[in-house]
Design a protein around this motif. Sequence first.
Motif, PDB file in Angstrom:
ATOM      1  N   UNK A 167       0.835  -1.197   0.000  1.00  0.00           N
ATOM      2  CA  UNK A 167       0.000   0.000   0.000  1.00  0.00           C
ATOM      3  C   UNK A 167       0.875   1.255   0.000  1.00  0.00           C
ATOM      4  N   UNK A 168       1.873   1.269   0.859  1.00  0.00           N
ATOM      5  CA  UNK A 168       2.783   2.420   0.929  1.00  0.00           C
ATOM      6  C   UNK A 168       3.468   2.654  -0.409  1.00  0.00           C
ATOM      7  N   UNK A 169       3.950   1.572  -1.005  1.00  0.00           N
ATOM      8  CA  UNK A 169       4.657   1.681  -2.288  1.00  0.00           C
ATOM      9  C   UNK A 169       3.723   2.233  -3.371  1.00  0.00           C
ATOM     10  N   UNK A 170       2.487   1.778  -3.378  1.00  0.00           N
ATOM     11  CA  UNK A 170       1.522   2.222  -4.385  1.00  0.00           C
ATOM     12  C   UNK A 170       1.223   3.707  -4.252  1.00  0.00           C
ATOM     13  N   UNK A 171       1.063   4.184  -3.022  1.00  0.00           N
ATOM     14  CA  UNK A 171       0.810   5.609  -2.795  1.00  0.00           C
ATOM     15  C   UNK A 171       1.982   6.447  -3.305  1.00  0.00           C
ATOM     16  N   UNK A 172       3.195   6.058  -2.928  1.00  0.00           N
ATOM     17  CA  UNK A 172       4.377   6.829  -3.322  1.00  0.00           C
ATOM     18  C   UNK A 172       4.598   6.812  -4.829  1.00  0.00           C
ATOM     19  N   UNK A 173       4.410   5.646  -5.448  1.00  0.00           N
ATOM     20  CA  UNK A 173       4.589   5.547  -6.897  1.00  0.00           C
ATOM     21  C   UNK A 173       3.573   6.420  -7.640  1.00  0.00           C
ATOM     22  N   UNK A 174       2.344   6.459  -7.127  1.00  0.00           N
ATOM     23  CA  UNK A 174       1.304   7.257  -7.779  1.00  0.00           C
ATOM     24  C   UNK A 174       1.615   8.742  -7.689  1.00  0.00           C
ATOM     25  N   UNK A 175       2.001   9.210  -6.513  1.00  0.00           N
ATOM     26  CA  UNK A 175       2.331  10.628  -6.345  1.00  0.00           C
ATOM     27  C   UNK A 175       3.573  10.987  -7.153  1.00  0.00           C
ATOM     28  N   UNK A 176       4.567  10.108  -7.143  1.00  0.00           N
ATOM     29  CA  UNK A 176       5.798  10.368  -7.878  1.00  0.00           C
ATOM     30  C   UNK A 176       5.522  10.465  -9.373  1.00  0.00           C
ATOM     31  N   UNK A 177       4.664   9.577  -9.880  1.00  0.00           N
ATOM     32  CA  UNK A 177       4.324   9.600 -11.308  1.00  0.00           C
ATOM     33  C   UNK A 177       3.535  10.855 -11.675  1.00  0.00           C
ATOM     34  N   UNK A 178       2.749  11.359 -10.729  1.00  0.00           N
ATOM     35  CA  UNK A 178       1.958  12.571 -10.988  1.00  0.00           C
ATOM     36  C   UNK A 178       2.877  13.777 -11.165  1.00  0.00           C
ATOM     37  N   UNK A 179       3.942  13.829 -10.349  1.00  0.00           N
ATOM     38  CA  UNK A 179       4.907  14.920 -10.472  1.00  0.00           C
ATOM     39  C   UNK A 179       4.253  16.284 -10.477  1.00  0.00           C
ATOM     40  N   UNK A 180       4.642  17.144 -11.431  1.00  0.00           N
ATOM     41  CA  UNK A 180       4.076  18.500 -11.485  1.00  0.00           C
ATOM     42  C   UNK A 180       2.687  18.546 -12.115  1.00  0.00           C
ATOM     43  N   UNK A 181       2.273  17.453 -12.760  1.00  0.00           N
ATOM     44  CA  UNK A 181       1.025  17.472 -13.533  1.00  0.00           C
ATOM     45  C   UNK A 181      -0.219  17.668 -12.679  1.00  0.00           C
ATOM     46  N   UNK A 182      -0.132  17.331 -11.384  1.00  0.00           N
ATOM     47  CA  UNK A 182      -1.298  17.439 -10.511  1.00  0.00           C
ATOM     48  C   UNK A 182      -1.335  18.755  -9.745  1.00  0.00           C
ATOM     49  N   UNK A 183      -0.468  19.715 -10.096  1.00  0.00           N
ATOM     50  CA  UNK A 183      -0.429  21.047  -9.474  1.00  0.00           C
ATOM     51  C   UNK A 183      -0.199  20.990  -7.970  1.00  0.00           C
ATOM     52  N   UNK A 184       0.951  20.463  -7.533  1.00  0.00           N
ATOM     53  CA  UNK A 184       1.245  20.430  -6.104  1.00  0.00           C
ATOM     54  C   UNK A 184       1.490  21.836  -5.551  1.00  0.00           C
ATOM     55  N   UNK A 185       1.305  21.995  -4.199  1.00  0.00           N
ATOM     56  CA  UNK A 185       1.164  20.959  -3.185  1.00  0.00           C
ATOM     57  C   UNK A 185      -0.215  20.297  -3.203  1.00  0.00           C
ATOM     58  N   UNK A 186      -0.230  19.019  -2.873  1.00  0.00           N
ATOM     59  CA  UNK A 186      -1.392  18.170  -3.055  1.00  0.00           C
ATOM     60  C   UNK A 186      -2.091  17.861  -1.739  1.00  0.00           C
ATOM     61  N   UNK A 187      -3.333  17.403  -1.877  1.00  0.00           N
ATOM     62  CA  UNK A 187      -3.990  16.626  -0.833  1.00  0.00           C
ATOM     63  C   UNK A 187      -4.248  15.263  -1.454  1.00  0.00           C
ATOM     64  N   UNK A 188      -3.816  14.209  -0.769  1.00  0.00           N
ATOM     65  CA  UNK A 188      -3.892  12.856  -1.317  1.00  0.00           C
ATOM     66  C   UNK A 188      -4.951  12.073  -0.550  1.00  0.00           C
TER      67      UNK A 188
END
Length: 280
Positions: A167-188
């Motif tokens: 679960x931890x790995x999936x969360x981190x991989x998803x946020x990392x893949x999003x990068x700048x495209x999701x307009x950070x700072x984020x709420x996850x």
Amino acid sequence: MRDISCHVISDTIRDMCIQATHFLSDDMERAMNQAIETEKSPLGKQVLKQLEDNLKIAGEEMIPICQDTGMAVLFVEIGQEVHIVDGILEEAINEGVRRGYTEGFLRKSVVEDPIFRKNTNDNTPAIIHYQLIPGDSFKITLAPKGFGSENMSRVCMLKPADGIEGVKRTILETVDAAGPNACPPLVVGVGIGGDFEKCALMAKHALTRAVGSHSDVPYVKDLEIEMLEKVNQLGIGPGGLGGTVTAMAVNIETYPTHIAGLPVAINICCHVNRHVTREL
């Protein structure tokens, strides 16, 4: 038994649409202020201050915080002793959204067919989730969801053996893949358990929880704190330009699941995490 008129519901949702797209909720304002204080990168701090200026201008001049005024998502809690009068509830909700987006001069982003893509010109239909609860209360939570961040979200059907580390790995991989495209700072928002659609619904609902609050389940609270720290260690930073504040919160909801599954959904929201709640 308590009567609630569809006209009141429509009026309320109309006002909520305008409020949500022009002003951040109190919890998000506090989160933005804290992000400015804690961001260690000079460039990241500069980006955050620009976002703060944008919020101020939006409020003063009554223009949307973001040009993407989102697709209206509503969570509606209906008491069993409530009687809806003067119309049909779903029609009343969509009428409120229609009025909010047309009378509020908000961008209409909904197309009536996912392939042929003709705009409905009033941002309807909304995405509506109903929950029947005891009593005579009626609560609406409106969360206009922009699609820059929505497009970076993910549902993963993990194996039980993947466990909490998976679960931890999936969360981190998803946020990392999003990068700048999701307009950070984020709420996850994260949903764990249930089935394919339930985990996605929990992830979306988790975004409406106040930033800075935590789950009542001890291990889930610990996971939220740990994942926020690890997400911020990714170094994506405000605007994707590097820094120590990639996310302002990781909110997690869980639900029982099947012995053969471990569904996980990550619904990413940009810094404009809009949500408004009203009780009628």
